[in-house]
Design an enzyme around this catalytic site. Structure first.
Site, PDB file in Angstrom:
ATOM      1  N   THR A   1      47.322  43.632  36.026  1.00  0.00           N
ATOM      2  CA  THR A   1      46.769  44.508  37.449  1.00  0.00           C
ATOM      3  C   THR A   1      46.535  45.894  37.326  1.00  0.00           C
ATOM      4  O   THR A   1      46.315  46.602  37.884  1.00  0.00           O
ATOM      5  CB  THR A   1      47.935  44.035  38.576  1.00  0.00           C
ATOM      6  OG1 THR A   1      49.036  44.478  38.133  1.00  0.00           O
ATOM      7  CG2 THR A   1      47.800  42.663  38.790  1.00  0.00           C
TER       8      THR A   1
ATOM      9  N   GLY B   1      42.754  49.562  41.229  1.00  0.00           N
ATOM     10  CA  GLY B   1      42.326  50.468  42.259  1.00  0.00           C
ATOM     11  C   GLY B   1      41.109  51.237  41.608  1.00  0.00           C
ATOM     12  O   GLY B   1      40.097  51.606  42.355  1.00  0.00           O
TER      13      GLY B   1
END
Length: 266
Positions: A207, A211
């Site tokens: 991950t 963003g």
């Protein structure tokens, strides 16, 4: 002709986040990526072991070089490191690209916990860049810093997103990945109301750079002429596939598969 995105952010030596993730996302979604680097990081999937800030005047010089020649259809900011760099970026945008839409990703902390924005810089970000943003894309910890309060659930997220909108951006995408549970909700608010984007959590350690990737994907869409809701939907779909097909590199928070749109990638 591809939409031009000027990315103003820090470098990730591991290639998973920052400028490297930004360039990959913009390119794979059909845009042209140019950069103004704000900081160098010594970084891998375990975390950040060192940060070397670029002098603010040289950040401005990079912006001038790109905007004075190539131009930009959208600007995306990530790690800005210090109040002085925030000020240089704000002044540069006002002088060189006052009408170019800005996707502002208020990067504050790396996935491994290292601070990527000085505490004193949050106020400069709020006063100088947040009101300039076409879209603000905080995660929950970043929104908590910007608002000075805790966010405990989806209802809190909607209230927080509306309060962030009141700080001046034209739209806010508040990302819900830090909440517990298997159901994920992102909240988009703008002058037309509130919209929820829902999905299921993907159980993975890959991950790193989510963003950065999402914000740059949206910036690529806006630069290419998409409206905001379509740009958000496309970028979210791209991100999900990038997580699902991640290569599994490293022993910590691994990088995504940004190249899944390219034939033969991974």
């Amino acid at each position: 002709m591809p939409g031009r995105v000027l990315i103003i952010a820090g470098s990730d030596s591991g290639g998973g986040a920052g400028i490297q993730a930004d360039i990959k996302a913009v390119t794979c979604l059909g845009g042209y990526a140019a950069t103004a680097i704000t900081a160098l990081t010594a970084q891998n999937t375990h975390g950040v072991s060192g940060i070397h800030e670029v002098p603010p005047a040289f950040v401005r010089a990079q912006m001038e070089a790109v905007l004075g020649d190539i131009g930009a259809d959208c600007v995306k900011t990530g790690m800005l490191a210090s109040a002085a760099i925030v000020e240089a970026v704000a002044e540069g945008l006002a002088a060189l690209a006052p009408e170019v839409p800005l996707v502002l990703d208020p990067v504050m902390v790396a996935k491994g916990g290292a601070a990527l924005l000085e505490g004193s810089a949050a106020g400069a970000l709020i006063s100088l860049l947040v009101p300039r943003a076409r879209l603000l894309t905080p995660n929950i910890p970043e929104a908590e810093v910007l608002l000075g309060r805790a966010i405990g659930g989806v209802a809190d997220m909607e209230r927080a997103a509306l309060d962030l909108l009141a700080l001046g951006p034209r739209a806010v995408l508040l990302k819900g990945g830090h909440l517990d549970g298997d159901d994920l909700v992102d909240v988009l608010v703008d002058g037309e109301g509130v919209r929820r984007y829902t999905g299921r959590r993907i159980r993975t350690r890959s991950t790193h750079g989510t963003g950065c990737t999402l914000a740059s994907g949206i910036a690529a869409g806006l630069a290419g002429g998409m409206d905001l809701s379509d740009a958000v939907e496309r970028a979210r779909a791209y991100l999900v596939k990038a997580i699902e097909t991640a290569p599994g590199f490293g022993k910590g928070h691994g990088p995504l598969n940004h190249g899944h749109t390219v034939s033969g990638a991974f």
